[in-house]
Design an enzyme around this catalytic site. Structure first.
Site, mmCIF file in Angstrom:
data_model
loop_
_atom_site.group_PDB
_atom_site.id
_atom_site.type_symbol
_atom_site.label_atom_id
_atom_site.label_comp_id
_atom_site.label_asym_id
_atom_site.label_seq_id
_atom_site.Cartn_x
_atom_site.Cartn_y
_atom_site.Cartn_z
ATOM 1 N N LYS A 215 -9.632 -26.570 -34.158
ATOM 2 C CA LYS A 215 -9.512 -25.114 -34.145
ATOM 3 C C LYS A 215 -10.731 -24.509 -34.834
ATOM 4 C CE LYS A 215 -6.957 -21.413 -36.349
ATOM 5 N NZ LYS A 215 -5.957 -21.042 -37.344
ATOM 6 N N GLU A 264 -2.130 -11.283 -46.145
ATOM 7 C CA GLU A 264 -2.214 -12.710 -46.476
ATOM 8 C C GLU A 264 -2.602 -12.979 -47.927
ATOM 9 O OE1 GLU A 264 -4.230 -16.759 -44.671
ATOM 10 O OE2 GLU A 264 -4.152 -14.941 -43.473
ATOM 11 N N GLU A 308 -1.259 -23.894 -34.544
ATOM 12 C CA GLU A 308 -2.203 -23.160 -35.390
ATOM 13 C C GLU A 308 -1.599 -22.960 -36.779
ATOM 14 O OE1 GLU A 308 -4.267 -18.748 -35.382
ATOM 15 O OE2 GLU A 308 -3.683 -19.603 -33.454
ATOM 16 N N GLU A 443 -6.960 -9.521 -28.565
ATOM 17 C CA GLU A 443 -6.239 -9.686 -29.838
ATOM 18 C C GLU A 443 -7.023 -9.098 -31.005
ATOM 19 O OE1 GLU A 443 -4.790 -13.269 -32.731
ATOM 20 O OE2 GLU A 443 -4.397 -13.581 -30.596
#
Length: 461
Positions: A215, A264, A308, A443
């Site tokens: 990733k 986050e 992910e 996105e």
């Protein structure tokens, strides 16, 4: 236009002469709006302020003025460098029991090896400040502290002047009526290197298919041009209203303000316990509760997003098992729903091992797979090669620690850098083997939305 890179030697103050002392004093005051206190410092300390509010609104911090600045450009050891300098300062702290612990606030750049001439030129690789005046709102109490670090013989007189100034700031914050509404207009919106971004996603996907990485997170930037210079406090007021469930932060350096509303948390340390959050995998909010639930279920069942998310869980849990004695991690993720987007979320908790400070965790956890990729070193190489921009403090650790070792760092996403009459917004997404560039591009618009809306910009389409 890019700004020149700061000569960091100007900021590297010598620590510490034998006569240097760190004084602090705290008074409890009546209710003060934190943004009013922030604005009360504008006339004298416009370029030397910070703002922090945690996601559940149990703690708010505002800093005005600089009692001390810590900066680091030490390649490979910037986290340790800042940590050691802070410990040195704390070793000369003089405080009474009633005084709260002084705070160190700041952040690190995303990638110390990827500095380009850009809007981030004023910011070193690690930049932290001890405020001269520190507002802390916690557990229903509003406390204002003075911090002074000095080797001057006239310290008592200097401190008395700071007391007078503190009282003025409190008075202004309590009685002045501030207008925080933003009337500034966006006159131009520029997508920076859209084709470069789409090409970067394509190339990263190809690298993943060839087995180089699992990733890679690729980001891009928007540039907004305003009619007038942007007012820091109005931007902060707008984003705090827009994004109620997030961490709110603002770090001013010179004429630039890095600010945002991030969902986050990277790491929190409180009374010997360490806490983190795995946030990765996302989908939009529905137009109705039913549609929202449908999207949430889709996210929970989506293989790409669950993979992910699991990368992040594995990485953070490894760090906690290394630095903590006991670790608690739920087996399956939950949904974190914020205004414009919903994420997969897993909490992590551990009991802190001896001698492990918050900077050790920040170094070990940054960048998480949610912001860099897997494996980290390969992902960073691909980002440097393909992204062709300096992320600066975007997607990097920003937060605080105090003299008692408590603290909290979040990840600087859903953020922007303001500089005079321009704003630079950043957003990215995790690229895996079956990623489609156009869908990843779409996105990023969802992730731009919170800051774009707060600044009065319009969405693309």
């Amino acid at each position: 236009m890019g700004h020149k890179m700061t000569d960091i030697r100007e900021m590297q103050k010598v620590i510490i002469s034998p006569s240097t002392r760190f004084f602090t004093e705290t008074v409890e005051v009546g209710r003060i709006s934190p943004l009013s206190f922030f604005e009360a410092g504008a006339s004298q300390y416009k370029d030397k302020r910070f703002y922090w509010q945690n996601a559940d609104k149990t703690l708010t911090l505002v800093g005005i003025g600089h009692a001390y600045t810590l900066a680091s450009e030490k390649s490979g050891s910037r986290f340790k460098d800042i940590s050691e300098k802070w410990k040195q300062l704390c070793s000369i702290l003089i405080k009474e029991e009633k005084d709260i612990d002084p705070v160190l606030f700041g952040g690190f750049s995303f990638d110390e090896k990827n500095r380009k001439e850009s809007e981030w030129g004023e910011f070193p690789s690690g930049y932290f400040v001890v405020p001269s005046f520190q507002l802390k709102i916690e557990e229903g109490k509003t406390m204002v502290s003075i911090n002074m670090i000095t080797d001057r013989k006239e310290a008592a007189l200097d401190f008395e002047r700071l007391r007078e100034e503190r009282d003025k700031l409190i008075h202004i914050a309590q009685v002045e009526e501030f207008d925080f509404t933003n009337q500034n207009k966006v006159i131009a919106t520029t997508e920076r290197d859209k084709e470069q971004y789409l090409s970067a996603v394509e190339n990263a996907t190809e690298s993943i298919r060839k087995g180089r990485a699992d990733k890679v997170v690729i980001a891009r930037a928007l540039e907004l041009q305003f009619e007038h210079d942007i007012d820091s406090v109005k931007a902060l007021h707008s984003i705090t209203n827009e994004q109620q469930e997030s961490y709110h932060f603002g770090l001013q350096k010179g004429k630039s303000l890095f600010f945002g509303a991030t969902p986050e948390r990277l790491i929190e340390i409180k009374n010997g316990k360490a806490y983190s959050a795995c946030v990765a995998g996302s989908i939009r909010r529905g137009k109705s509760a039913q549609e929202d639930r449908k999207f949430g279920d889709e996210l929970l069942g989506d293989r790409k997003n669950r993979e992910e998310h699991q990368y992040v869980v594995s990485m953070i849990s490894n760090v906690f098992h290394k630095y903590c004695n006991e670790v608690l991690i739920p087996k399956t993720p939950k949904l974190m729903k914020i205004r414009d987007i919903q994420h997969l979320y897993t909490s992590v908790e551990g009991t802190l091992g001896l001698e492990n400070d918050i900077f050790l965790f920040v170094q070990a956890l940054h960048p998480t797979p949610a912001l860099g990729g897997v494996p980290t070193d390969v992902a960073l190489d691909i980002i440097r090669q393909e992204e062709d921009m300096d992320r600066g403090f975007y997607a990097a650790p920003i937060g605080w620690t105090d003299a008692a070792g408590n603290g909290e760092f979040a990840v600087g996403i859903r953020s922007a850098l303001l500089h005079e009459d321009k704003a630079y917004l950043y957003a990215g997404g995790g690229i895996v083997a079956d990623s489609v560039p156009e869908l990843e591009y779409d996105e990023t618009w969802v992730k731009f939305r919170p800051v774009l809306r707060a600044l009065g910009g319009k969405l693309n389409g």
